[in-house]
Design a protein around this motif. Sequence first.
Motif, PDB file in Angstrom:
ATOM      1  N   LEU A 193      72.728  19.118 -28.417  1.00 45.34           N
ATOM      2  CA  LEU A 193      73.333  19.736 -26.991  1.00 45.34           C
ATOM      3  C   LEU A 193      72.768  21.020 -27.536  1.00 45.34           C
ATOM      4  O   LEU A 193      73.443  21.772 -27.007  1.00 45.34           O
ATOM      5  CB  LEU A 193      74.222  18.968 -26.950  1.00 45.34           C
ATOM      6  CG  LEU A 193      74.766  17.593 -27.049  1.00 45.34           C
ATOM      7  CD1 LEU A 193      76.184  17.255 -26.655  1.00 45.34           C
ATOM      8  CD2 LEU A 193      73.797  17.044 -25.315  1.00 45.34           C
ATOM      9  N   LYS A 194      73.456  21.788 -28.877  1.00 40.80           N
ATOM     10  CA  LYS A 194      73.787  23.032 -29.627  1.00 40.80           C
ATOM     11  C   LYS A 194      73.100  23.241 -29.088  1.00 40.80           C
ATOM     12  O   LYS A 194      72.363  25.067 -28.687  1.00 40.80           O
ATOM     13  CB  LYS A 194      75.367  22.916 -30.441  1.00 40.80           C
ATOM     14  CG  LYS A 194      74.929  24.562 -31.194  1.00 40.80           C
ATOM     15  CD  LYS A 194      76.009  25.224 -30.024  1.00 40.80           C
ATOM     16  CE  LYS A 194      75.944  26.468 -30.780  1.00 40.80           C
ATOM     17  NZ  LYS A 194      76.844  27.579 -29.565  1.00 40.80           N
ATOM     18  N   LYS A 195      71.593  22.716 -30.167  1.00 42.14           N
ATOM     19  CA  LYS A 195      70.632  23.389 -30.440  1.00 42.14           C
ATOM     20  C   LYS A 195      69.611  23.701 -29.147  1.00 42.14           C
ATOM     21  O   LYS A 195      69.186  24.958 -28.611  1.00 42.14           O
ATOM     22  CB  LYS A 195      69.815  22.273 -31.161  1.00 42.14           C
ATOM     23  CG  LYS A 195      70.259  21.968 -32.873  1.00 42.14           C
ATOM     24  CD  LYS A 195      69.537  20.832 -33.650  1.00 42.14           C
ATOM     25  CE  LYS A 195      70.852  20.631 -34.721  1.00 42.14           C
ATOM     26  NZ  LYS A 195      69.751  19.715 -35.557  1.00 42.14           N
ATOM     27  N   VAL A 196      70.151  22.495 -28.063  1.00 44.95           N
ATOM     28  CA  VAL A 196      69.006  23.030 -26.599  1.00 44.95           C
ATOM     29  C   VAL A 196      69.685  23.979 -26.038  1.00 44.95           C
ATOM     30  O   VAL A 196      68.949  25.110 -25.398  1.00 44.95           O
ATOM     31  CB  VAL A 196      69.333  21.628 -26.299  1.00 44.95           C
ATOM     32  CG1 VAL A 196      68.777  21.535 -24.570  1.00 44.95           C
ATOM     33  CG2 VAL A 196      68.320  20.562 -27.113  1.00 44.95           C
ATOM     34  N   HIS A 197      71.158  23.704 -25.772  1.00 50.98           N
ATOM     35  CA  HIS A 197      71.479  25.120 -25.299  1.00 50.98           C
ATOM     36  C   HIS A 197      71.288  26.649 -25.555  1.00 50.98           C
ATOM     37  O   HIS A 197      70.635  27.086 -24.631  1.00 50.98           O
ATOM     38  CB  HIS A 197      73.217  25.153 -25.653  1.00 50.98           C
ATOM     39  CG  HIS A 197      73.669  25.838 -25.228  1.00 50.98           C
ATOM     40  ND1 HIS A 197      74.060  27.256 -25.638  1.00 50.98           N
ATOM     41  CD2 HIS A 197      74.845  26.715 -23.835  1.00 50.98           C
ATOM     42  CE1 HIS A 197      75.045  28.068 -24.884  1.00 50.98           C
ATOM     43  NE2 HIS A 197      75.127  27.695 -23.609  1.00 50.98           N
ATOM     44  N   ASP A 198      71.197  26.320 -27.322  1.00 57.56           N
ATOM     45  CA  ASP A 198      71.224  28.304 -27.521  1.00 57.56           C
ATOM     46  C   ASP A 198      69.270  28.419 -27.517  1.00 57.56           C
ATOM     47  O   ASP A 198      69.370  29.216 -27.430  1.00 57.56           O
ATOM     48  CB  ASP A 198      71.538  28.300 -29.197  1.00 57.56           C
ATOM     49  CG  ASP A 198      72.957  27.814 -29.395  1.00 57.56           C
ATOM     50  OD1 ASP A 198      73.695  27.777 -28.163  1.00 57.56           O
ATOM     51  OD2 ASP A 198      73.488  27.883 -30.616  1.00 57.56           O
ATOM     52  N   THR A 199      68.884  27.418 -28.053  1.00 52.07           N
ATOM     53  CA  THR A 199      67.001  27.936 -27.553  1.00 52.07           C
ATOM     54  C   THR A 199      67.699  28.234 -25.620  1.00 52.07           C
ATOM     55  O   THR A 199      66.607  29.352 -26.241  1.00 52.07           O
ATOM     56  CB  THR A 199      66.837  26.547 -27.847  1.00 52.07           C
ATOM     57  OG1 THR A 199      66.658  26.249 -29.229  1.00 52.07           O
ATOM     58  CG2 THR A 199      65.017  26.788 -27.630  1.00 52.07           C
ATOM     59  N   ALA A 200      67.533  27.564 -24.880  1.00 47.84           N
ATOM     60  CA  ALA A 200      67.466  28.248 -23.675  1.00 47.84           C
ATOM     61  C   ALA A 200      68.011  29.376 -23.476  1.00 47.84           C
ATOM     62  O   ALA A 200      67.444  29.751 -22.389  1.00 47.84           O
ATOM     63  CB  ALA A 200      68.066  26.253 -22.873  1.00 47.84           C
ATOM     64  N   THR A 201      69.409  29.518 -23.589  1.00 46.26           N
ATOM     65  CA  THR A 201      69.787  30.622 -23.838  1.00 46.26           C
ATOM     66  C   THR A 201      69.188  31.880 -24.104  1.00 46.26           C
ATOM     67  O   THR A 201      68.890  33.097 -23.312  1.00 46.26           O
ATOM     68  CB  THR A 201      70.810  30.590 -23.974  1.00 46.26           C
ATOM     69  OG1 THR A 201      72.061  29.532 -23.511  1.00 46.26           O
ATOM     70  CG2 THR A 201      71.915  32.321 -24.055  1.00 46.26           C
ATOM     71  N   TYR A 202      68.439  31.573 -25.357  1.00 45.34           N
ATOM     72  CA  TYR A 202      67.333  32.601 -26.095  1.00 45.34           C
ATOM     73  C   TYR A 202      66.364  33.158 -24.914  1.00 45.34           C
ATOM     74  O   TYR A 202      66.032  34.321 -24.836  1.00 45.34           O
ATOM     75  CB  TYR A 202      66.688  32.338 -27.525  1.00 45.34           C
ATOM     76  CG  TYR A 202      66.599  33.109 -28.372  1.00 45.34           C
ATOM     77  CD1 TYR A 202      66.761  34.393 -28.830  1.00 45.34           C
ATOM     78  CD2 TYR A 202      64.506  33.655 -27.935  1.00 45.34           C
ATOM     79  CE1 TYR A 202      65.976  34.991 -29.818  1.00 45.34           C
ATOM     80  CE2 TYR A 202      63.544  33.930 -28.456  1.00 45.34           C
ATOM     81  CZ  TYR A 202      64.467  34.895 -29.173  1.00 45.34           C
ATOM     82  OH  TYR A 202      63.691  35.967 -30.081  1.00 45.34           O
ATOM     83  N   VAL A 203      65.454  31.886 -24.571  1.00 41.93           N
ATOM     84  CA  VAL A 203      64.392  31.970 -24.253  1.00 41.93           C
ATOM     85  C   VAL A 203      64.937  33.100 -22.638  1.00 41.93           C
ATOM     86  O   VAL A 203      63.681  33.271 -22.037  1.00 41.93           O
ATOM     87  CB  VAL A 203      63.754  30.953 -23.861  1.00 41.93           C
ATOM     88  CG1 VAL A 203      62.486  30.772 -23.119  1.00 41.93           C
ATOM     89  CG2 VAL A 203      63.806  30.248 -25.264  1.00 41.93           C
ATOM     90  N   ILE A 204      65.838  32.171 -21.936  1.00 38.41           N
ATOM     91  CA  ILE A 204      66.603  32.423 -20.623  1.00 38.41           C
ATOM     92  C   ILE A 204      66.863  34.267 -20.896  1.00 38.41           C
ATOM     93  O   ILE A 204      66.063  34.852 -19.916  1.00 38.41           O
ATOM     94  CB  ILE A 204      67.077  32.144 -20.106  1.00 38.41           C
ATOM     95  CG1 ILE A 204      67.201  31.134 -19.811  1.00 38.41           C
ATOM     96  CG2 ILE A 204      68.236  32.855 -18.494  1.00 38.41           C
ATOM     97  CD1 ILE A 204      68.015  29.730 -19.326  1.00 38.41           C
ATOM     98  N   ARG A 205      67.237  34.708 -22.228  1.00 37.34           N
ATOM     99  CA  ARG A 205      67.607  35.913 -22.126  1.00 37.34           C
ATOM    100  C   ARG A 205      65.946  36.765 -21.957  1.00 37.34           C
ATOM    101  O   ARG A 205      65.952  37.692 -21.234  1.00 37.34           O
ATOM    102  CB  ARG A 205      68.023  36.873 -23.640  1.00 37.34           C
ATOM    103  CG  ARG A 205      69.674  36.137 -23.620  1.00 37.34           C
ATOM    104  CD  ARG A 205      70.025  36.250 -24.670  1.00 37.34           C
ATOM    105  NE  ARG A 205      71.046  36.050 -24.421  1.00 37.34           N
ATOM    106  CZ  ARG A 205      72.431  37.468 -23.949  1.00 37.34           C
ATOM    107  NH1 ARG A 205      72.083  38.196 -24.095  1.00 37.34           N
ATOM    108  NH2 ARG A 205      74.003  36.715 -24.458  1.00 37.34           N
TER     109      ARG A 205
END
Length: 562
Positions: A193-205
């Motif tokens: 959950l944490k790994k996916v959230h952080d990855t998605a946030t990075y790509v969205i930025r």
Amino acid sequence: MPHARLVRRLLTAGSSLALTAAALVVGQPPATAVPSTAALSAGSADCSSLVGMKVPARRIGLPTTGAEITATASVPASGTGPTALPAYCRADIAIHPVDPSAPDIRMGLALPEGWNGKTMMFGGGGYNGTVPSLAQNVPFGPVDQRTPLGRGYATYASDSGHQADPANHPIPSLDGSFGRSDEALRNFSGDALKKVHDTATYVIRKAFGRAPDTTYFAGGSTGGREALAVAQRWPRDFDGVISAYPAWNAATLDLFFGRITHEFAKPGAFPTPAQQGLVAQRVLAACDGGDGLEDGVISDEAGCDFDPATLLCDDAETPGATCLSREQVDAVVAADSSWRLPYRVASGERGYPGFPLLSGARMSTPVLGFGTTAPADPMPVTAGYGMQFWNQWVKHFVARDRQISPFAIDPADPGEWQRRISELTALQDVNDADLRPFARSGGRLILVHGAADELVSHRSTIDYYQRVERVMGKRATEAFSRFYLVPGANHANFAPVAYSASYDSLTVLEKWAEDGVAPDANQVVADGNAGAGRSRPLCEWPAWPAYVGGPVSEANSFRCEM
């Protein structure tokens, strides 16, 4: 932006700099250049340029060896009304493990044209193993409103760190073979959950040139457990969480699945599908009118006082379509009853409260019910979902032996396996009732469960919510959360269902998290069954909707009573 959320944003920005030791030692190449426009076009040029983008391990809050976008697709706008979706860029992403023998976490991310600045992470179901639809609705979501992607959200979801193996089980959500990998098991239990959230946030930025304004999570069943996990473990990551029919005490529920597996495998104990239907009919006949209206829905589930002895055959009858044997009744009662673990486990859980089979839930729901075949070794795919879940848990999580029988381990007396079971409860039971950090960060929680759930008991959700109230106090709990029961709704609105819950929890959560407007007492949950055309008040637990007169299809003909 309310002050609490501004503070949370500042804290989140700071926390992204925190690195684990394991992540520090993993070198990553520089990120591939990507568009940084304020509104990424879903056209092929912009979308395709995201392929190959790297996410450094240091930008992910738990140990990985980084992530990368492996493929993209430009998806044109489609649908009308509630089904309308904007054009969007779909990115497929692989998050690489630390253990080279462990599988990747695979995830999907939808980047819509006209992005509204919000994100929605979806949870999974069962043992996960597939990437959920990025265009889905929230659980128990409204059938007459657009989905999050349709509203302009960037949405994302993952397989939780393993890919379902059809050679192990034909139903993807029942494949537990990944449990033999420690890293895959930790990912499934919550780390993904944490790994996916952080990855998605990075790509969205990178894609939109700015961070999300507001972040949400929604999930049911395993996804409901995941929703509570993010609130408990990473309280600053999400502004709002929708947790539906959550399997929060997952390992303890597995043990209860083991109990019913053993009970229904006893000679003569398994009721036929016709007899399962008979139980539901008799319960409905006894309790349907308790809310003032006979409408096929038992509203006052807790007040349903059904005597299971009335199901027994008399001396002149043969067990069949009109009655059950003593062995069958005993098995049904065992599945309905609270069960206490006779030993201690690391999570601190003491047992499981049983399923409401004698107060509204149907045993015979296809796939998610108790099946058409008694549990056996080898376990038939026509056995109950929970029984197959236990079989997979025993083989791949506990013993890590494909050949072991599901009956080789007694959940009440596991012998040499007790230590391993205890370890698994510490991993899988998401039972921290102290949600003060989530509340202090401005987080908001909507918890919803169907009172006729045949797979994850609503009584268990009541138990968790009462624990939160004991830790935080009722006033502090109500300041950031709401808990609703929906009479007649079963697990995931799995057809046939007496009342298919259709509730716009997302709009309610948006107003609460973004504008500070708490849910009012006049909410309504519609029946999404085709042609039903009825609605009821959405009552905050422990209240339930009682008929007081007027058109039976209208919510204002009912009031919430305790």
